[in-house]
Design a protein around this motif. Structure first.
Motif, PDB file in Angstrom:
ATOM      1  N   ASN A 191      61.572  35.427  72.125  1.00  0.00           N
ATOM      2  CA  ASN A 191      60.203  34.963  71.992  1.00  0.00           C
ATOM      3  C   ASN A 191      59.797  34.915  70.523  1.00  0.00           C
ATOM      4  O   ASN A 191      60.522  35.402  69.641  1.00  0.00           O
ATOM      5  N   ALA A 192      58.638  34.332  70.272  1.00  0.00           N
ATOM      6  CA  ALA A 192      57.993  34.372  68.966  1.00  0.00           C
ATOM      7  C   ALA A 192      56.830  35.349  69.042  1.00  0.00           C
ATOM      8  O   ALA A 192      56.186  35.467  70.082  1.00  0.00           O
ATOM      9  N   ASN A 193      56.561  36.066  67.949  1.00  0.00           N
ATOM     10  CA  ASN A 193      55.548  37.114  68.019  1.00  0.00           C
ATOM     11  C   ASN A 193      54.536  37.051  66.893  1.00  0.00           C
ATOM     12  O   ASN A 193      54.724  36.369  65.881  1.00  0.00           O
ATOM     13  N   GLY A 194      53.448  37.800  67.088  1.00  0.00           N
ATOM     14  CA  GLY A 194      52.520  38.132  66.024  1.00  0.00           C
ATOM     15  C   GLY A 194      52.887  39.520  65.534  1.00  0.00           C
ATOM     16  O   GLY A 194      53.022  40.452  66.340  1.00  0.00           O
ATOM     17  N   CYS A 195      53.088  39.679  64.240  1.00  0.00           N
ATOM     18  CA  CYS A 195      53.616  40.932  63.702  1.00  0.00           C
ATOM     19  C   CYS A 195      52.487  41.859  63.264  1.00  0.00           C
ATOM     20  O   CYS A 195      51.559  41.443  62.558  1.00  0.00           O
ATOM     21  N   LEU A 196      52.571  43.129  63.656  1.00  0.00           N
ATOM     22  CA  LEU A 196      51.564  44.132  63.350  1.00  0.00           C
ATOM     23  C   LEU A 196      52.007  45.073  62.233  1.00  0.00           C
ATOM     24  O   LEU A 196      51.300  46.035  61.922  1.00  0.00           O
ATOM     25  N   ARG A 197      53.176  44.801  61.660  1.00  0.00           N
ATOM     26  CA  ARG A 197      53.724  45.626  60.587  1.00  0.00           C
ATOM     27  C   ARG A 197      53.915  44.785  59.326  1.00  0.00           C
ATOM     28  O   ARG A 197      53.736  43.576  59.341  1.00  0.00           O
ATOM     29  N   ASP A 198      54.321  45.450  58.268  1.00  0.00           N
ATOM     30  CA  ASP A 198      54.532  44.765  56.993  1.00  0.00           C
ATOM     31  C   ASP A 198      55.949  44.192  56.968  1.00  0.00           C
ATOM     32  O   ASP A 198      56.798  44.607  56.165  1.00  0.00           O
ATOM     33  N   LEU A 200      44.016  48.055  67.117  1.00  0.00           N
ATOM     34  CA  LEU A 200      44.213  48.901  68.295  1.00  0.00           C
ATOM     35  C   LEU A 200      45.676  48.875  68.735  1.00  0.00           C
ATOM     36  O   LEU A 200      46.262  49.921  69.044  1.00  0.00           O
ATOM     37  N   LEU A 201      46.280  47.696  68.765  1.00  0.00           N
ATOM     38  CA  LEU A 201      47.682  47.573  69.169  1.00  0.00           C
ATOM     39  C   LEU A 201      48.598  48.326  68.217  1.00  0.00           C
ATOM     40  O   LEU A 201      49.508  49.054  68.644  1.00  0.00           O
ATOM     41  N   ALA A 202      48.366  48.152  66.928  1.00  0.00           N
ATOM     42  CA  ALA A 202      49.201  48.840  65.939  1.00  0.00           C
ATOM     43  C   ALA A 202      49.068  50.353  66.082  1.00  0.00           C
ATOM     44  O   ALA A 202      50.063  51.089  66.021  1.00  0.00           O
ATOM     45  N   ALA A 203      47.843  50.838  66.292  1.00  0.00           N
ATOM     46  CA  ALA A 203      47.621  52.272  66.450  1.00  0.00           C
ATOM     47  C   ALA A 203      48.230  52.805  67.743  1.00  0.00           C
ATOM     48  O   ALA A 203      48.544  53.996  67.843  1.00  0.00           O
ATOM     49  N   SER A 204      48.415  51.902  68.720  1.00  0.00           N
ATOM     50  CA  SER A 204      48.989  52.304  70.011  1.00  0.00           C
ATOM     51  C   SER A 204      50.513  52.320  69.994  1.00  0.00           C
ATOM     52  O   SER A 204      51.134  52.654  71.004  1.00  0.00           O
ATOM     53  N   GLY A 205      51.101  51.931  68.870  1.00  0.00           N
ATOM     54  CA  GLY A 205      52.556  51.984  68.754  1.00  0.00           C
ATOM     55  C   GLY A 205      53.260  50.655  68.863  1.00  0.00           C
ATOM     56  O   GLY A 205      54.491  50.601  68.789  1.00  0.00           O
ATOM     57  N   LEU A 227      51.717  36.643  61.094  1.00  0.00           N
ATOM     58  CA  LEU A 227      51.342  37.950  60.561  1.00  0.00           C
ATOM     59  C   LEU A 227      49.918  38.243  60.999  1.00  0.00           C
ATOM     60  O   LEU A 227      48.962  37.627  60.519  1.00  0.00           O
ATOM     61  N   SER A 228      49.775  39.176  61.930  1.00  0.00           N
ATOM     62  CA  SER A 228      48.490  39.380  62.596  1.00  0.00           C
ATOM     63  C   SER A 228      47.376  39.797  61.657  1.00  0.00           C
ATOM     64  O   SER A 228      46.196  39.530  61.923  1.00  0.00           O
ATOM     65  N   PHE A 229      47.706  40.441  60.531  1.00  0.00           N
ATOM     66  CA  PHE A 229      46.672  40.897  59.606  1.00  0.00           C
ATOM     67  C   PHE A 229      46.544  39.982  58.386  1.00  0.00           C
ATOM     68  O   PHE A 229      45.906  40.340  57.402  1.00  0.00           O
ATOM     69  N   ALA A 230      47.167  38.796  58.456  1.00  0.00           N
ATOM     70  CA  ALA A 230      47.050  37.849  57.353  1.00  0.00           C
ATOM     71  C   ALA A 230      45.597  37.386  57.213  1.00  0.00           C
ATOM     72  O   ALA A 230      44.858  37.300  58.197  1.00  0.00           O
ATOM     73  N   THR A 231      45.202  37.089  55.997  1.00  0.00           N
ATOM     74  CA  THR A 231      43.818  36.670  55.765  1.00  0.00           C
ATOM     75  C   THR A 231      43.580  35.217  56.144  1.00  0.00           C
ATOM     76  O   THR A 231      42.444  34.795  56.321  1.00  0.00           O
ATOM     77  N   GLU A 232      44.660  34.444  56.266  1.00  0.00           N
ATOM     78  CA  GLU A 232      44.541  33.041  56.653  1.00  0.00           C
ATOM     79  C   GLU A 232      45.269  32.815  57.966  1.00  0.00           C
ATOM     80  O   GLU A 232      46.318  33.417  58.229  1.00  0.00           O
ATOM     81  N   ALA A 233      44.709  31.931  58.795  1.00  0.00           N
ATOM     82  CA  ALA A 233      45.342  31.605  60.066  1.00  0.00           C
ATOM     83  C   ALA A 233      46.687  30.935  59.829  1.00  0.00           C
ATOM     84  O   ALA A 233      46.845  30.153  58.885  1.00  0.00           O
TER      85      ALA A 233
END
Length: 268
Positions: free
Chosen positions: A124-131, A198-203, A234-240
Protein backbone atom coordinates in the motif's frame (compact mmCIF):
# COMPACT_ATOMS: atom_id res chain seq x y z
CA UNK A 1 -15.61 -21.91 15.98
CA UNK A 2 -12.06 -23.23 15.92
CA UNK A 3 -9.33 -21.94 13.55
CA UNK A 4 -9.68 -25.19 11.60
CA UNK A 5 -13.28 -24.19 10.83
CA UNK A 6 -12.51 -20.66 9.65
CA UNK A 7 -12.01 -21.65 6.01
CA UNK A 8 -15.34 -23.38 5.56
CA UNK A 9 -17.13 -20.50 7.28
CA UNK A 10 -15.42 -17.66 5.39
CA UNK A 11 -15.10 -18.93 1.80
CA UNK A 12 -18.29 -18.88 -0.26
CA UNK A 13 -19.45 -20.20 -3.64
CA UNK A 14 -18.32 -17.07 -5.49
CA UNK A 15 -14.84 -17.45 -4.02
CA UNK A 16 -14.67 -21.06 -5.17
CA UNK A 17 -15.92 -20.20 -8.66
CA UNK A 18 -13.32 -17.43 -9.07
CA UNK A 19 -10.63 -19.73 -7.70
CA UNK A 20 -11.54 -22.37 -10.25
CA UNK A 21 -11.14 -19.83 -13.06
CA UNK A 22 -7.68 -18.89 -11.79
CA UNK A 23 -6.39 -22.41 -11.26
CA UNK A 24 -7.59 -23.40 -14.72
CA UNK A 25 -5.81 -20.38 -16.22
CA UNK A 26 -2.65 -21.07 -14.22
CA UNK A 27 -2.58 -24.79 -14.90
CA UNK A 28 -2.69 -25.65 -11.21
CA UNK A 29 -3.11 -24.34 -7.69
CA UNK A 30 -1.71 -20.95 -6.71
CA UNK A 31 1.15 -20.59 -4.26
CA UNK A 32 0.89 -16.88 -3.40
CA UNK A 33 -0.95 -13.62 -4.03
CA UNK A 34 0.56 -10.12 -4.32
CA UNK A 35 -1.83 -7.18 -3.95
CA UNK A 36 -0.42 -3.92 -5.34
CA UNK A 37 -1.60 -0.66 -3.78
CA UNK A 38 -2.08 2.93 -4.91
CA UNK A 39 0.38 3.98 -7.61
CA UNK A 40 2.24 0.66 -7.35
CA UNK A 41 0.57 -1.23 -10.20
CA UNK A 42 3.68 -1.18 -12.39
CA UNK A 43 6.14 -2.43 -9.77
CA UNK A 44 6.21 -5.88 -11.38
CA UNK A 45 6.92 -4.56 -14.86
CA UNK A 46 9.74 -6.64 -16.27
CA UNK A 47 8.77 -9.69 -14.24
CA UNK A 48 7.11 -11.15 -17.31
CA UNK A 49 10.55 -11.43 -18.88
CA UNK A 50 12.33 -12.63 -15.75
CA UNK A 51 9.40 -14.83 -14.67
CA UNK A 52 7.04 -16.60 -17.03
CA UNK A 53 3.57 -15.11 -17.43
CA UNK A 54 0.93 -17.83 -17.23
CA UNK A 55 -2.31 -15.85 -17.60
CA UNK A 56 -3.93 -12.40 -17.37
CA UNK A 57 -7.44 -11.07 -16.88
CA UNK A 58 -9.72 -8.48 -15.29
CA UNK A 59 -10.44 -8.51 -11.57
CA UNK A 60 -14.09 -7.73 -12.26
CA UNK A 61 -14.38 -10.99 -14.24
CA UNK A 62 -13.81 -12.94 -11.02
CA UNK A 63 -17.02 -13.80 -9.18
CA UNK A 64 -17.48 -11.59 -6.13
CA UNK A 65 -14.59 -9.27 -7.03
CA UNK A 66 -15.32 -5.66 -7.95
CA UNK A 67 -13.46 -3.41 -10.39
CA UNK A 68 -11.34 -0.98 -8.33
CA UNK A 69 -12.54 2.62 -8.50
CA UNK A 70 -9.71 4.42 -6.69
CA UNK A 71 -7.05 6.37 -8.57
CA UNK A 72 -3.89 4.37 -9.14
CA UNK A 73 -5.69 1.02 -9.12
CA UNK A 74 -6.28 -1.08 -12.25
CA UNK A 75 -8.92 -3.71 -13.00
CA UNK A 76 -6.39 -6.41 -13.88
CA UNK A 77 -4.54 -9.45 -12.63
CA UNK A 78 -1.78 -11.66 -13.90
CA UNK A 79 -0.38 -15.00 -12.84
CA UNK A 80 3.39 -15.31 -12.95
CA UNK A 81 5.80 -18.20 -12.50
CA UNK A 82 8.20 -16.92 -9.82
CA UNK A 83 10.94 -19.48 -9.19
CA UNK A 84 8.51 -22.29 -9.92
CA UNK A 85 5.71 -20.81 -7.82
CA UNK A 86 2.40 -19.67 -9.28
CA UNK A 87 1.84 -16.13 -8.06
CA UNK A 88 -1.34 -14.11 -8.57
CA UNK A 89 -0.54 -10.39 -8.89
CA UNK A 90 -3.45 -7.96 -8.64
CA UNK A 91 -2.97 -4.40 -9.87
CA UNK A 92 -5.62 -2.90 -7.62
CA UNK A 93 -7.96 -3.51 -4.69
CA UNK A 94 -11.32 -2.42 -3.30
CA UNK A 95 -11.48 -0.14 -0.23
CA UNK A 96 -14.03 0.33 2.53
CA UNK A 97 -14.41 4.01 1.58
CA UNK A 98 -15.86 3.00 -1.77
CA UNK A 99 -19.07 2.25 0.13
CA UNK A 100 -19.04 -1.48 -0.58
CA UNK A 101 -19.88 -4.46 1.56
CA UNK A 102 -16.97 -5.54 3.75
CA UNK A 103 -16.85 -8.87 1.93
CA UNK A 104 -15.81 -7.10 -1.27
CA UNK A 105 -12.73 -5.68 0.49
CA UNK A 106 -11.37 -9.13 1.33
CA UNK A 107 -12.58 -10.96 -1.78
CA UNK A 108 -9.14 -11.12 -3.41
CA UNK A 109 -7.45 -12.90 -0.52
CA UNK A 110 -10.39 -15.28 -0.09
CA UNK A 111 -10.26 -16.20 -3.79
CA UNK A 112 -6.49 -16.66 -3.62
CA UNK A 113 -6.81 -18.89 -0.55
CA UNK A 114 -9.53 -20.94 -2.25
CA UNK A 115 -7.16 -21.33 -5.21
CA UNK A 116 -4.51 -22.80 -2.94
CA UNK A 117 -2.34 -19.78 -2.09
CA UNK A 118 -0.66 -20.03 1.29
CA UNK A 119 1.23 -16.74 1.17
CA UNK A 120 -0.01 -13.15 0.76
CA UNK A 121 2.11 -10.07 0.11
CA UNK A 122 0.01 -6.94 0.68
CA UNK A 123 1.31 -3.53 -0.39
CA UNK A 124 0.00 0.00 0.00
CA UNK A 125 0.85 3.70 -0.02
CA UNK A 126 0.82 5.52 3.31
CA UNK A 127 0.80 8.81 5.14
CA UNK A 128 3.93 8.90 7.29
CA UNK A 129 3.79 9.95 10.95
CA UNK A 130 7.56 9.82 11.50
CA UNK A 131 10.57 11.71 10.21
CA UNK A 132 11.02 9.38 7.26
CA UNK A 133 11.48 10.10 3.56
CA UNK A 134 9.07 9.94 0.64
CA UNK A 135 9.65 6.66 -1.17
CA UNK A 136 10.85 4.74 1.90
CA UNK A 137 9.44 1.20 2.01
CA UNK A 138 8.18 0.04 5.40
CA UNK A 139 7.90 -3.58 6.51
CA UNK A 140 4.66 -3.78 8.52
CA UNK A 141 5.19 -5.53 11.85
CA UNK A 142 1.96 -4.60 13.66
CA UNK A 143 -1.30 -2.75 13.01
CA UNK A 144 -4.07 -0.60 14.42
CA UNK A 145 -7.55 -1.30 13.01
CA UNK A 146 -9.26 2.08 13.31
CA UNK A 147 -11.93 1.47 10.68
CA UNK A 148 -14.67 0.89 13.22
CA UNK A 149 -15.37 -2.61 11.92
CA UNK A 150 -13.96 -6.10 11.49
CA UNK A 151 -13.85 -8.20 8.33
CA UNK A 152 -15.56 -10.97 10.30
CA UNK A 153 -18.98 -11.70 11.73
CA UNK A 154 -19.68 -14.41 14.26
CA UNK A 155 -17.23 -16.36 16.38
CA UNK A 156 -14.07 -15.89 14.30
CA UNK A 157 -11.86 -15.38 17.34
CA UNK A 158 -8.58 -14.83 15.51
CA UNK A 159 -5.42 -14.23 17.53
CA UNK A 160 -3.99 -11.10 15.82
CA UNK A 161 -0.48 -11.57 17.19
CA UNK A 162 0.32 -13.96 14.38
CA UNK A 163 -1.11 -11.93 11.49
CA UNK A 164 2.25 -10.62 10.20
CA UNK A 165 4.53 -13.60 9.62
CA UNK A 166 7.79 -13.04 11.51
CA UNK A 167 10.01 -14.92 9.08
CA UNK A 168 8.60 -13.03 6.09
CA UNK A 169 8.98 -9.74 7.99
CA UNK A 170 12.62 -10.58 8.64
CA UNK A 171 13.14 -11.33 4.96
CA UNK A 172 11.53 -8.10 3.77
CA UNK A 173 13.08 -6.07 6.60
CA UNK A 174 16.52 -6.95 5.27
CA UNK A 175 15.57 -5.03 2.10
CA UNK A 176 13.26 -2.19 3.21
CA UNK A 177 14.41 1.08 4.74
CA UNK A 178 11.96 0.96 7.66
CA UNK A 179 9.69 -1.25 9.73
CA UNK A 180 6.79 -0.31 11.95
CA UNK A 181 3.10 -0.20 12.82
CA UNK A 182 0.48 0.56 10.16
CA UNK A 183 -2.84 2.13 11.16
CA UNK A 184 -5.85 1.65 8.90
CA UNK A 185 -8.60 4.28 8.92
CA UNK A 186 -11.74 4.13 6.80
CA UNK A 187 -11.25 7.29 4.73
CA UNK A 188 -11.77 8.63 2.15
CA UNK A 189 -10.74 11.91 3.80
CA UNK A 190 -7.20 12.19 5.10
CA UNK A 191 -6.65 12.63 8.81
CA UNK A 192 -6.45 16.05 10.42
CA UNK A 193 -3.28 17.33 12.06
CA UNK A 194 -4.80 16.56 15.47
CA UNK A 195 -5.68 13.05 14.34
CA UNK A 196 -2.14 12.60 13.05
CA UNK A 197 -0.77 13.63 16.45
CA UNK A 198 -3.14 11.17 18.14
CA UNK A 199 -2.09 8.34 15.81
CA UNK A 200 1.60 9.02 16.32
CA UNK A 201 1.14 9.12 20.10
CA UNK A 202 -0.76 5.82 19.90
CA UNK A 203 2.23 4.07 18.36
CA UNK A 204 1.38 4.22 14.66
CA UNK A 205 4.25 4.95 12.30
CA UNK A 206 2.25 5.15 9.07
CA UNK A 207 -1.45 5.38 8.22
CA UNK A 208 -3.59 4.36 5.25
CA UNK A 209 -6.99 3.12 4.11
CA UNK A 210 -6.41 -0.53 3.21
CA UNK A 211 -4.60 -3.78 3.98
CA UNK A 212 -5.53 -4.59 7.59
CA UNK A 213 -8.85 -6.30 6.78
CA UNK A 214 -7.14 -8.26 4.00
CA UNK A 215 -4.34 -9.29 6.34
CA UNK A 216 -6.80 -10.45 9.00
CA UNK A 217 -8.76 -12.49 6.46
CA UNK A 218 -5.65 -14.01 4.94
CA UNK A 219 -4.35 -15.00 8.38
CA UNK A 220 -7.70 -16.54 9.33
CA UNK A 221 -7.49 -18.63 6.14
CA UNK A 222 -4.09 -19.99 7.11
CA UNK A 223 -1.94 -17.79 4.88
CA UNK A 224 1.45 -16.38 5.81
CA UNK A 225 1.18 -12.61 5.43
CA UNK A 226 3.79 -9.97 4.59
CA UNK A 227 2.94 -6.25 4.57
CA UNK A 228 4.85 -3.57 2.67
CA UNK A 229 3.94 0.12 2.82
CA UNK A 230 5.42 2.96 0.75
CA UNK A 231 5.79 6.43 2.29
CA UNK A 232 3.80 8.57 -0.15
CA UNK A 233 2.67 11.47 2.04
CA UNK A 234 4.23 13.23 5.03
CA UNK A 235 1.35 13.71 7.42
CA UNK A 236 2.93 16.65 9.27
CA UNK A 237 4.11 18.47 6.14
CA UNK A 238 3.11 22.12 5.98
CA UNK A 239 1.94 21.79 2.38
CA UNK A 240 -0.55 19.32 0.96
CA UNK A 241 0.96 16.52 -1.09
CA UNK A 242 -0.42 16.29 -4.63
CA UNK A 243 -0.77 13.30 -6.93
CA UNK A 244 2.53 14.13 -8.65
CA UNK A 245 4.38 13.77 -5.36
CA UNK A 246 2.64 10.49 -4.59
CA UNK A 247 3.56 9.09 -8.00
CA UNK A 248 7.13 10.28 -7.57
CA UNK A 249 7.32 8.52 -4.21
CA UNK A 250 6.00 5.33 -5.78
CA UNK A 251 8.63 5.57 -8.50
CA UNK A 252 11.39 6.13 -5.93
CA UNK A 253 10.30 3.03 -4.03
CA UNK A 254 10.11 0.72 -7.02
CA UNK A 255 13.43 -1.12 -6.75
CA UNK A 256 13.28 -1.65 -2.99
CA UNK A 257 9.61 -2.65 -3.13
CA UNK A 258 10.20 -5.11 -5.95
CA UNK A 259 13.12 -6.68 -4.06
CA UNK A 260 11.07 -6.90 -0.86
CA UNK A 261 8.16 -8.59 -2.65
CA UNK A 262 10.54 -11.11 -4.18
CA UNK A 263 12.11 -11.73 -0.77
CA UNK A 264 8.69 -12.45 0.72
CA UNK A 265 7.82 -14.82 -2.11
CA UNK A 266 10.99 -16.91 -2.01
CA UNK A 267 11.65 -16.92 1.73
CA UNK A 268 11.18 -20.29 3.38
Amino acid sequence: MTPEEFGSALIDDDDRAAASLLTTAAGGSLDAVVVLGSGLADVTEGWTTAHGELATGALSELAGVLAPTADGHADSWEILDVNGRRVLVTHGRTHLYEGVDRRAVTALVRVAAAAGARRAVLTNANGCLRDWALGDVVTITDYLNLTGCSPFDGTVFLDPRGVWDRELAAATGAVTQREGTYAQVRGPEYQSVAESRLLAASGADVVGMSTVHEALMASALGMRVAGLSVVSDLSFATEAVGSDTVLAAAAASRDALRAAIEAALVSE
